[in-house]
Write a protein that holds these residues in place. Structure first.
Motif, short mmCIF file in Angstrom:
data_model
loop_
_atom_site.label_atom_id
_atom_site.label_comp_id
_atom_site.label_asym_id
_atom_site.label_seq_id
_atom_site.Cartn_x
_atom_site.Cartn_y
_atom_site.Cartn_z
N ILE A 1 0.89 -1.17 0.00
CA ILE A 1 0.00 0.00 0.00
C ILE A 1 0.92 1.21 0.00
O ILE A 1 1.87 1.29 0.78
CB ILE A 1 -0.89 0.03 1.25
CG1 ILE A 1 -1.73 -1.25 1.39
CG2 ILE A 1 -1.78 1.28 1.24
CD1 ILE A 1 -2.82 -1.44 0.36
N LYS B 1 -4.08 7.20 -0.97
CA LYS B 1 -3.57 5.85 -0.78
C LYS B 1 -3.79 5.05 -2.04
O LYS B 1 -4.83 5.14 -2.67
CB LYS B 1 -4.26 5.20 0.41
CG LYS B 1 -3.86 5.82 1.74
CD LYS B 1 -3.44 4.75 2.72
CE LYS B 1 -2.63 5.26 3.88
NZ LYS B 1 -3.23 6.34 4.64
N GLU C 1 1.30 5.62 -0.29
CA GLU C 1 0.58 6.89 -0.20
C GLU C 1 1.26 7.89 -1.13
O GLU C 1 2.47 8.14 -1.01
CB GLU C 1 0.61 7.40 1.25
CG GLU C 1 -0.37 8.54 1.44
CD GLU C 1 -0.49 8.96 2.90
OE1 GLU C 1 -0.64 8.07 3.77
OE2 GLU C 1 -0.39 10.17 3.15
#
Lengths: 133, 549
Positions: free
Chosen positions: B63, B70, B65
């Motif tokens: 994941i 995100k 950002e």
């Protein structure tokens, strides 16, 4: 003023004083004796004598005395020009040779041992009297 | 970028796994089933190429950002450039995800796929950890997956062990401590660098049985004893021994600790040894001990000095008392005694006519008693003077001295018709006065203790060498019992009643004192009723000897 004194006897022993007095009496010289029980009193007496007074002819000194003993008294007398010519006889119980030599070197004319017999006492008085003439 | 899960890409099974994982993460991050399928398909397409053309490809799901937004991210990478072969696949995938990017760095070729997240809440860091844990806890999808996981774990563990072993090795090598392990046969299995350096031997050259060449010879027996004990009981060995330092050749104190390592059957397979340098500590200990000893000696010395001082004070006091006594004896005691003599003599001479015979007798006895007292006082005085006098030394012609004494005693000698025999004597060094007193006392004694009706014969002889002279005074008198041979030299020791033979019991004590002052000895032997021999041994003092004793 007291009567003129010929002999000064310095001894703290009352008995010895009496013995001497008795033998001196016997020899006829009793009326001119003065007794002192220690050296200091004798010195006081001597220094208290007036200039015109006659000095004693003989000083008899015991050694073992309180306050001022015989050798100290002898030293005092011999140091004082006024009295140094007075003959001093030491008479003591001690037969110690060292003591005897010391006294003679300090200026005593004689060192006598105190008498043990009647004869000793008579001989001693005779010696004393010899200085009175 | 937060890594969530990683999948190795080697074969078709891996491809299925990659797809499944991608689907799952999409599900977790809130994508719809359709979106899940699109994204997973895109990733699988690229992954297929990587499997086909790559060498050791892998897929990482993460994941990321980007400017507050995100993104779900899939990185497919390999050390070879597989990206050239998957242009078709990328083009296909490009339509299914928001963004696709090819990144080429040094020896790392990546295809990065990104898809914007539509997650309903906030994806916190904690949540990301939760995703990660999900994959870790996820039951294996297939036996293959399980095998794969275990392989990975094993690989990881072995890496860790290697790392830790290296760590320990570095640690043991850098410690100022010697370590070794040795098996039951005495073969050294391991030594650390410090030990090799200290003993100056390579591990191969070290044999445990060689311990004698490293340990200080004086410590051998102790070490051997401890070692035998430890081996016999299979118990730890510990002790302090001196070990030879190779560099300096010096033996330094070390603390040894060798511990048996037992296996599961409780049998000692090997021994682990630690050797610590305690030389400095030992030195400090020794110094402290020495200091302690020194302190004790100092204290002892102070005590002794104090004791000595006490003794000196005591001695001075008794000397003083003695002097006082001598003074008392010479003056105060003699004075009343003289009067006793004087008065009894006056009584005898002046009052004789008043005293009867019995009275005269009493008077005589009184004079005699007084005479004895005078003698006693004189003797005591003499004796006390001997205690604290330093005597001047001179050369003495003993024969001359003896002849003078005989002359002094002439009256008694004639009265007893005694015969005196005197030999020649070498010249002596001594105090003439006291030597005269000594021989006067001895000869007087021989005359005094002669036998009735036997003519006294007194022989004075000598024998000498360069060291000493022995003088004998032998008489033919009454003698004395052997049991009194030492007692007769004591103060106030008398063997006869006063009315038999008069005396003060001081004469021989004075003799002994005089001989001792001359650093000699006196002894007596006798056969009662036959003879007595008084034997004096004196050192022959040279002219250069001290001038006083």
């Amino acid at each position: 003023m007291m009567s003129e004194c010929q002999i000064v006897i310095v001894d703290d022993d009352r008995e010895d004083q009496l013995i001497l007095l008795e033998y001196f009496k016997e020899s006829g010289t009793d009326n001119a004796i003065r007794f002192f029980s220690n050296g200091q009193r004798a010195i006081e007496y001597l220094t208290g004598l007036g200039e015109t007074c006659a000095l004693p002819k003989l000083i008899i000194l015991d050694l073992n005395m309180p306050v001022m003993n015989g050798t100290e008294t002898l030293l005092h007398i011999k140091r004082e020009s006024r009295f140094c010519s007075i003959p001093v006889i030491i008479y003591s119980t001690s037969e110690n040779e060292t003591e005897k030599r010391k006294c003679l070197s300090l200026g005593a004319v004689e060192y006598l041992v105190k008498p043990s017999t009647n004869l000793d006492a008579q001989m001693m008085i005779r010696k004393f009297n010899a200085y009175l003439r | 970028m937060k890594k969530i899960v990683c999948v190795k890409l080697e074969n078709d099974m891996d491809l299925i796994l990659a797809h499944k994982r991608a689907m799952k993460l999409c599900e977790l991050t809130g994508f719809t089933l359709v979106a899940q399928t699109s994204i997973a398909t895109a990733i699988s397409e690229v992954a297929r190429c990587a499997i086909e053309f790559g060498r050791n490809a892998e897929m990482v799901l993460a994941i990321e950002e980007l400017s507050g937004k995100k993104m779900l991210m899939a990185v497919i990478q390999d050390t070879t450039d597989f990206t050239l072969r998957c242009i078709e696949a990328n083009r296909y995938a490009e339509r299914l995800v928001s963004n696709i990017e090819v990144v080429k760095t040094n020896r790392c070729y990546q295809v990065v796929l990104r898809q914007k997240l539509n997650y309903p809440g906030i994806i916190t860091e904690a949540k990301l950890d939760l995703f990660k844990h999900h994959f870790e806890r996820e039951p294996p999808l297939s036996p293959y997956d399980e095998l794969r996981r275990k392989n990975l774990l094993l690989q990881e563990l072995s890496d860790r062990i290697e790392k830790s072993e290296n760590g320990y090795r570095i640690l043991t090598d850098s410690l100022p401590l010697m370590m070794f392990s040795v098996d039951n046969r005495g073969v050294i299995k391991y030594t650390n660098k410090w030990l090799q350096h200290f003993l100056g031997r390579a591990p191969r050259e070290l044999k445990f049985n060689d311990w004698k060449s490293f340990i200080y010879p004086d410590d051998h027996s102790n070490f051997n004893k401890e070692l035998s004990n430890a081996l016999a009981r299979q118990t730890p060995l510990s002790g302090q021994y001196r070990l030879k330092q190779d560099a300096s050749g010096e033996y330094l104190w070390h603390f040894f600790s060798v511990i048996p390592l037992k296996n599961e059957k409780d049998i000692t397979a090997q021994w682990i040894g630690f050797v610590v340098d305690i030389h400095a500590q030992k030195l400090v200990e020794q110094t402290l001990k020495d200091n302690q000893l020194l302190k004790e000696i100092q204290n002892q010395l102070v005590d002794n000095q104090a004791a000595l001082q006490d003794k000196v004070v005591q001695l001075n006091r008794s000397n003083y008392e003695l002097e006082q006594f001598a003074h008392l004896a010479s003056h105060d005691l003699q004075e009343p005694l003289r009067k006793l003599f004087f008065y009894s003599d006056v009584l005898r001479t002046r009052y004789s006519d008043m005293i009867d015979d019995r009275g005269s007798e009493i008077l005589n006895n009184m004079t005699l008693a007084a005479g004895r007292m005078k003698e006693l006082i004189n003797d005591l005085l003499n004796y006390s003077q001997l205690q604290n006098q330093s005597l001047p030394v001179a050369t003495v012609d003993l024969k001359l001295l003896l002849l003078e004494i005989i002359k002094d005693l002439d009256v008694t000698i004639k009265e007893k018709q005694a015969v005196l025999v005197v030999v020649d004597f070498p010249l002596l060094r001594g105090n003439p006065t006291r030597l005269r007193q000594l021989f006067t006392n001895l000869i007087s004694n021989s005359l005094k203790y002669s036998r009735k009706d036997v003519r006294p014969v007194i022989e004075i002889s000598e024998s000498h060498d360069s060291e000493k002279i022995t003088i004998q005074v032998k008489d033919n008198g009454i003698g004395f019992d052997a049991q009194y041979r030492n007692r007769i030299f004591g103060l106030f020791q008398r063997l006869h009643a006063k009315h038999e033979i008069p005396g003060t019991g001081i004469g021989l004590a004075i003799c002994k004192k005089i001989v001792e002052l001359h650093h000699g000895t006196i002894s007596a032997t006798s056969v009662p009723g036959e003879y007595s021999i008084f034997q004096i041994e004196l050192p022959m003092l040279s002219e250069s000897a001290p001038v006083s004793i």
